[in-house]
Design an enzyme around this catalytic site. Structure first.
Site, PDB file in Angstrom:
ATOM      1  N   TYR A  14     -15.033 -14.953 -66.976  1.00  0.00           N
ATOM      2  CA  TYR A  14     -14.402 -14.686 -68.269  1.00  0.00           C
ATOM      3  C   TYR A  14     -15.382 -13.995 -69.224  1.00  0.00           C
ATOM      4  O   TYR A  14     -14.983 -13.570 -70.298  1.00  0.00           O
ATOM      5  CB  TYR A  14     -13.922 -15.989 -68.924  1.00  0.00           C
ATOM      6  CG  TYR A  14     -12.913 -16.771 -68.137  1.00  0.00           C
ATOM      7  CD1 TYR A  14     -12.287 -16.250 -67.005  1.00  0.00           C
ATOM      8  CD2 TYR A  14     -12.570 -18.068 -68.516  1.00  0.00           C
ATOM      9  CE1 TYR A  14     -11.371 -16.983 -66.290  1.00  0.00           C
ATOM     10  CE2 TYR A  14     -11.650 -18.803 -67.812  1.00  0.00           C
ATOM     11  CZ  TYR A  14     -11.054 -18.271 -66.692  1.00  0.00           C
ATOM     12  OH  TYR A  14     -10.141 -19.011 -65.984  1.00  0.00           O
TER      13      TYR A  14
ATOM     14  N   HIS B 281     -13.762 -21.755 -57.956  1.00  0.00           N
ATOM     15  CA  HIS B 281     -12.669 -20.985 -58.559  1.00  0.00           C
ATOM     16  C   HIS B 281     -11.594 -20.585 -57.543  1.00  0.00           C
ATOM     17  O   HIS B 281     -10.396 -20.724 -57.814  1.00  0.00           O
ATOM     18  CB  HIS B 281     -13.237 -19.740 -59.246  1.00  0.00           C
ATOM     19  CG  HIS B 281     -12.346 -19.182 -60.309  1.00  0.00           C
ATOM     20  ND1 HIS B 281     -12.730 -18.166 -61.137  1.00  0.00           N
ATOM     21  CD2 HIS B 281     -11.080 -19.495 -60.677  1.00  0.00           C
ATOM     22  CE1 HIS B 281     -11.756 -17.882 -61.992  1.00  0.00           C
ATOM     23  NE2 HIS B 281     -10.735 -18.665 -61.714  1.00  0.00           N
TER      24      HIS B 281
END
Length: 281
Positions: A50, A108
């Site tokens: 991010y 993730h």
């Protein structure tokens, strides 16, 4: 207003709603996260991919609240599915955020074509023992992936963060999580710009019945299933509304109407099937 908490299988407690931060970057992102903290958010979800871990850490620091007030999550990128590299990136992420530990840390994506997610999980198990992580979990793991890491280590993830939204409810994986005692978290629960969840007429009609927005109806639908929404908003009014979902309950009939919106594989937001998707960075 703060969210009630849920107990994880490791005995730790986590808020029932988490602030997603994808896209919240720079000074504007920091101010949005600070506003969310003022509005009552204590769980904050980030990731190296991010590109905002430093901003999240600054917001936590500048909030003036004690570190123990927060439940901070980050994630292992796909490029680091290697035992030693897990520790390298984990320590780097903590340094970026100015933290001594993560409350929650997730793999993730499984990247099954590479076949290293079990090795990555072994590293998370050891990182937890060293105190770098309080609760360890995974993201986008299918039942076969869960079985593999549990069989290899004897350690069951506390959390599996998956896609779960009205057009792709992913109920099969959620039920498997529940069977194993794993808490399900939902990313992008109200959809993204490439679908029309936020304007769906069925959801709008249900919202009118309860005097709630479509987003509030979707969040309540998830919570009643025992799913923890990870919801991103930089708008202070929306942030407050997204926490205001604990004063009503959807009927069984309305729950089923939302389940009926499911489109199967076609309903996925980004066509990211964990059995084939590979996160390269």
């Amino acid at each position: 207003m703060t969210a009630p908490e849920i107990t994880l299988n490791d005995g730790r407690r986590a808020p029932m709603i988490s602030l997603g931060t994808v896209g919240l970057r720079g000074q504007a992102g920091k101010l949005a996260i600070l506003e969310a903290i003022r509005n009552g958010y204590r769980a904050i979800d980030s990731s190296t991919n991010y590109n905002n871990e430093g901003i999240v850490g600054l917001a936590v620091k500048e909030s003036g609240l004690a570190r123990t007030e927060f439940f901070i999550t980050s994630k292992l990128p796909g490029s680091h599915h290697n035992y030693d590299r897990v520790f390298e990136i984990l320590q780097e992420q903590l340094a970026r955020m100015g933290l001594d530990y993560f409350d929650e840390y997730l793999i993730h994506w499984p990247n099954p074509d590479e076949g290293l997610y079990v090795e990555a999980w072994r590293a998370l198990v050891d990182a937890q023992k060293l105190g770098l992580i309080r609760s360890i979990g995974v993201s986008n793991f299918e039942p076969d992936h869960l079985d593999a890491i549990i069989e290899a280590t004897g350690v069951t993830p506390a959390v599996n963060q998956i896609e779960s939204q009205p057009y792709f409810n992913n109920e099969t994986v959620h039920q498997y999580n529940q069977k194993l005692g794993i808490v399900t978290e939902a990313w992008s629960p109200t959809g993204r710009t490439n679908n029309d969840v936020k304007s769906n007429p069925v959801l709008a009609e249900i919202g009118e019945k309860y005097d709630k927005s479509i987003a509030q109806i979707v969040l309540r639908w998830l919570i009643q299933r025992g799913v923890v929404p990870v919801i991103k908003s930089g708008n202070p009014n929306h942030q407050r509304d997204n926490l205001d979902v604990f004063d009503f309950e959807l009927s069984d009939d309305d729950m089923e109407k939302i389940f009926a919106l499911d489109k199967g594989e076609e309903g996925r937001l980004e066509d990211q099937n964990p059995n084939t998707y590979h996160e390269y960075v």
